[in-house]
Design a protein around this motif. Structure first.
Motif, PDB file in Angstrom:
ATOM      1  N   GLU A  76      57.646   8.754 -36.262  1.00  0.00           N
ATOM      2  CA  GLU A  76      56.918   8.623 -35.005  1.00  0.00           C
ATOM      3  C   GLU A  76      55.503   8.099 -35.216  1.00  0.00           C
ATOM      4  O   GLU A  76      55.007   7.290 -34.443  1.00  0.00           O
ATOM      5  CB  GLU A  76      56.866   9.989 -34.301  1.00  0.00           C
ATOM      6  N   ASP A  77      54.841   8.576 -36.266  1.00  0.00           N
ATOM      7  CA  ASP A  77      53.457   8.183 -36.504  1.00  0.00           C
ATOM      8  C   ASP A  77      53.098   8.454 -37.952  1.00  0.00           C
ATOM      9  O   ASP A  77      53.818   9.154 -38.664  1.00  0.00           O
ATOM     10  CB  ASP A  77      52.529   8.962 -35.579  1.00  0.00           C
ATOM     11  N   PHE A  78      51.982   7.887 -38.386  1.00  0.00           N
ATOM     12  CA  PHE A  78      51.484   8.170 -39.728  1.00  0.00           C
ATOM     13  C   PHE A  78      49.958   8.149 -39.691  1.00  0.00           C
ATOM     14  O   PHE A  78      49.333   7.572 -38.791  1.00  0.00           O
ATOM     15  CB  PHE A  78      52.001   7.142 -40.747  1.00  0.00           C
ATOM     16  N   CYS A  79      49.372   8.805 -40.664  1.00  0.00           N
ATOM     17  CA  CYS A  79      47.917   8.776 -40.790  1.00  0.00           C
ATOM     18  C   CYS A  79      47.552   8.876 -42.266  1.00  0.00           C
ATOM     19  O   CYS A  79      48.379   9.253 -43.097  1.00  0.00           O
ATOM     20  CB  CYS A  79      47.265   9.908 -39.999  1.00  0.00           C
ATOM     21  N   ALA A  80      46.331   8.523 -42.572  1.00  0.00           N
ATOM     22  CA  ALA A  80      45.894   8.527 -43.972  1.00  0.00           C
ATOM     23  C   ALA A  80      44.433   8.940 -44.062  1.00  0.00           C
ATOM     24  O   ALA A  80      43.663   8.809 -43.105  1.00  0.00           O
ATOM     25  CB  ALA A  80      46.099   7.150 -44.592  1.00  0.00           C
ATOM     26  N   SER A  81      44.069   9.430 -45.226  1.00  0.00           N
ATOM     27  CA  SER A  81      42.672   9.822 -45.448  1.00  0.00           C
ATOM     28  C   SER A  81      42.327   9.655 -46.919  1.00  0.00           C
ATOM     29  O   SER A  81      43.170   9.839 -47.795  1.00  0.00           O
ATOM     30  CB  SER A  81      42.446  11.283 -45.027  1.00  0.00           C
ATOM     31  N   GLY A  82      41.087   9.296 -47.151  1.00  0.00           N
ATOM     32  CA  GLY A  82      40.555   9.271 -48.506  1.00  0.00           C
ATOM     33  C   GLY A  82      39.865  10.592 -48.802  1.00  0.00           C
ATOM     34  O   GLY A  82      39.670  11.421 -47.916  1.00  0.00           O
ATOM     35  N   GLN A  83      39.510  10.795 -50.043  1.00  0.00           N
ATOM     36  CA  GLN A  83      38.882  12.060 -50.448  1.00  0.00           C
ATOM     37  C   GLN A  83      37.681  11.764 -51.321  1.00  0.00           C
ATOM     38  O   GLN A  83      37.708  10.876 -52.173  1.00  0.00           O
ATOM     39  CB  GLN A  83      39.880  12.933 -51.213  1.00  0.00           C
ATOM     40  N   ASN A  84      36.610  12.505 -51.074  1.00  0.00           N
ATOM     41  CA  ASN A  84      35.397  12.337 -51.871  1.00  0.00           C
ATOM     42  C   ASN A  84      34.759  13.713 -52.073  1.00  0.00           C
ATOM     43  O   ASN A  84      35.167  14.690 -51.445  1.00  0.00           O
ATOM     44  CB  ASN A  84      34.419  11.395 -51.152  1.00  0.00           C
ATOM     45  N   ILE A 138      23.150  22.961 -57.460  1.00  0.00           N
ATOM     46  CA  ILE A 138      23.890  21.876 -56.819  1.00  0.00           C
ATOM     47  C   ILE A 138      25.310  22.363 -56.544  1.00  0.00           C
ATOM     48  O   ILE A 138      25.990  22.853 -57.442  1.00  0.00           O
ATOM     49  CB  ILE A 138      23.901  20.620 -57.708  1.00  0.00           C
ATOM     50  N   THR A 139      25.735  22.225 -55.302  1.00  0.00           N
ATOM     51  CA  THR A 139      27.043  22.703 -54.870  1.00  0.00           C
ATOM     52  C   THR A 139      27.937  21.531 -54.504  1.00  0.00           C
ATOM     53  O   THR A 139      27.470  20.538 -53.925  1.00  0.00           O
ATOM     54  CB  THR A 139      26.902  23.644 -53.648  1.00  0.00           C
ATOM     55  N   GLU A 140      29.214  21.643 -54.844  1.00  0.00           N
ATOM     56  CA  GLU A 140      30.183  20.605 -54.488  1.00  0.00           C
ATOM     57  C   GLU A 140      30.739  20.877 -53.094  1.00  0.00           C
ATOM     58  O   GLU A 140      31.157  21.993 -52.798  1.00  0.00           O
ATOM     59  CB  GLU A 140      31.330  20.575 -55.496  1.00  0.00           C
ATOM     60  N   TYR A 141      30.764  19.838 -52.277  1.00  0.00           N
ATOM     61  CA  TYR A 141      31.322  19.935 -50.929  1.00  0.00           C
ATOM     62  C   TYR A 141      32.374  18.831 -50.750  1.00  0.00           C
ATOM     63  O   TYR A 141      32.069  17.656 -50.979  1.00  0.00           O
ATOM     64  CB  TYR A 141      30.238  19.768 -49.865  1.00  0.00           C
ATOM     65  N   PRO A 142      33.593  19.183 -50.361  1.00  0.00           N
ATOM     66  CA  PRO A 142      34.625  18.163 -50.157  1.00  0.00           C
ATOM     67  C   PRO A 142      34.347  17.333 -48.905  1.00  0.00           C
ATOM     68  O   PRO A 142      33.957  17.877 -47.861  1.00  0.00           O
ATOM     69  CB  PRO A 142      35.909  18.985 -49.997  1.00  0.00           C
ATOM     70  N   MET A 143      34.540  16.030 -49.016  1.00  0.00           N
ATOM     71  CA  MET A 143      34.380  15.138 -47.863  1.00  0.00           C
ATOM     72  C   MET A 143      35.684  14.382 -47.634  1.00  0.00           C
ATOM     73  O   MET A 143      36.229  13.765 -48.552  1.00  0.00           O
ATOM     74  CB  MET A 143      33.238  14.148 -48.056  1.00  0.00           C
ATOM     75  N   LEU A 144      36.173  14.445 -46.431  1.00  0.00           N
ATOM     76  CA  LEU A 144      37.392  13.749 -46.037  1.00  0.00           C
ATOM     77  C   LEU A 144      37.001  12.443 -45.361  1.00  0.00           C
ATOM     78  O   LEU A 144      36.044  12.400 -44.582  1.00  0.00           O
ATOM     79  CB  LEU A 144      38.190  14.626 -45.066  1.00  0.00           C
ATOM     80  N   MET A 145      37.733  11.378 -45.672  1.00  0.00           N
ATOM     81  CA  MET A 145      37.462  10.073 -45.056  1.00  0.00           C
ATOM     82  C   MET A 145      38.726   9.614 -44.334  1.00  0.00           C
ATOM     83  O   MET A 145      39.554   8.887 -44.894  1.00  0.00           O
ATOM     84  CB  MET A 145      37.031   9.076 -46.133  1.00  0.00           C
ATOM     85  N   PRO A 146      38.915  10.078 -43.090  1.00  0.00           N
ATOM     86  CA  PRO A 146      40.168   9.845 -42.372  1.00  0.00           C
ATOM     87  C   PRO A 146      40.167   8.569 -41.560  1.00  0.00           C
ATOM     88  O   PRO A 146      39.107   8.032 -41.200  1.00  0.00           O
ATOM     89  CB  PRO A 146      40.233  11.065 -41.450  1.00  0.00           C
ATOM     90  N   ASP A 147      41.368   8.080 -41.227  1.00  0.00           N
ATOM     91  CA  ASP A 147      41.469   7.006 -40.245  1.00  0.00           C
ATOM     92  C   ASP A 147      41.511   7.645 -38.852  1.00  0.00           C
ATOM     93  O   ASP A 147      41.552   8.863 -38.697  1.00  0.00           O
ATOM     94  CB  ASP A 147      42.694   6.126 -40.509  1.00  0.00           C
ATOM     95  N   THR A 148      41.495   6.809 -37.830  1.00  0.00           N
ATOM     96  CA  THR A 148      41.446   7.333 -36.463  1.00  0.00           C
ATOM     97  C   THR A 148      42.701   8.124 -36.109  1.00  0.00           C
ATOM     98  O   THR A 148      42.649   9.077 -35.336  1.00  0.00           O
ATOM     99  CB  THR A 148      41.268   6.185 -35.454  1.00  0.00           C
TER     100      THR A 148
END
Length: 226
Positions: free
Chosen positions: A91-99, A109-119
């Motif tokens: 039906e649908d698909f989506c994708a995201s990068g990770q940083n 210094i602390t690590e924080y996950p960042m998601l880079m998603p499509d719409t």
């Protein structure tokens, strides 16, 4: 009769004390391990089950023969369009990068996950923009897009959620980001953890296998056949 059986059992326990103690301790340890294993399996099986239509959402993985036949969670973005046009059950698909952002918080210094998603990821996974604008995932210009932050991360870094317009610095890349939005968070019990959200790199080629991809199948689909 029951009283007789209990008396015999008690006498046997006294007669074979060492064996009885070992058996009782072994049984107790076995039951404890079984209970803990059950809780652990239940916990693992409930990852990301809070999403809408979670039972119809699947992670696409790639059998990467270049690395000893291990499966990789990262695939090219172009694979999504190929799957959707090839299999009508999708039906649908989506994708995201990770940083990962390395942010100085106090003296450490602390690590924080960042998601880079499509719409589509924003819509399909029901992520809400609580404050600010949605340019962090719509704009094609990194200078204008900014990044989004969750309420929890905002409280952790600034002590308040009134952080629109504030900046944070990634100490690893020495890059400064402007906060342009606050987004909803779904907590720690997810494979897609994030404290920040940024713009995806929009590389839709087959050469860039740096996306985690989710597909949503149509209701009634036979998953084994698909």
């Amino acid at each position: 009769m029951i009283h007789h059986y209990l008396k015999i059992a008690y006498r046997n326990l006294l007669k074979y004390r060492t064996q009885s103690i070992i058996s009782i301790i072994g049984l107790a340890i076995g039951l404890a391990c079984f209970a803990l294993s059950t809780f652990w399996v239940q916990y693992e099986m409930t990852y990301d089950d809070f999403h809408k239509d979670a039972e119809r959402i699947y992670l696409v993985r790639m059998d990467d023969c270049h690395f000893g036949g291990h499966y990789s969670d990262f695939v090219p973005y172009a694979l999504g369009n190929h799957l959707k046009t090839t299999y009508t059950e999708i039906e649908d698909f989506c994708a995201s990068g990770q940083n990962t952002l390395f942010i100085k918080n106090g003296k450490q210094i602390t690590e924080y996950p960042m998601l880079m998603p499509d719409t589509t990821f924003i819509r399909m996974m029901d992520i809400k923009v609580l404050e600010g604008d949605n340019q962090f995932f719509l704009s094609t210009s990194p200078e204008k897009s900014g990044i989004a932050i969750t309420e929890k991360a905002a409280q952790d870094l600034f002590g308040t959620t009134r952080v629109i317009g504030e900046t944070i610095t990634d100490n690893n890349r020495r890059h400064e980001y402007r906060i342009s939005a606050i987004v909803s968070d779904w907590g720690e019990h997810s494979n897609f953890k994030y404290a920040f959200m940024g713009r995806t790199n929009n590389d839709t080629s087959w050469d860039n296998a740096n996306y985690r991809m989710l597909i949503k199948i149509k209701p009634g689909t036979n998953v084994d056949v698909l």
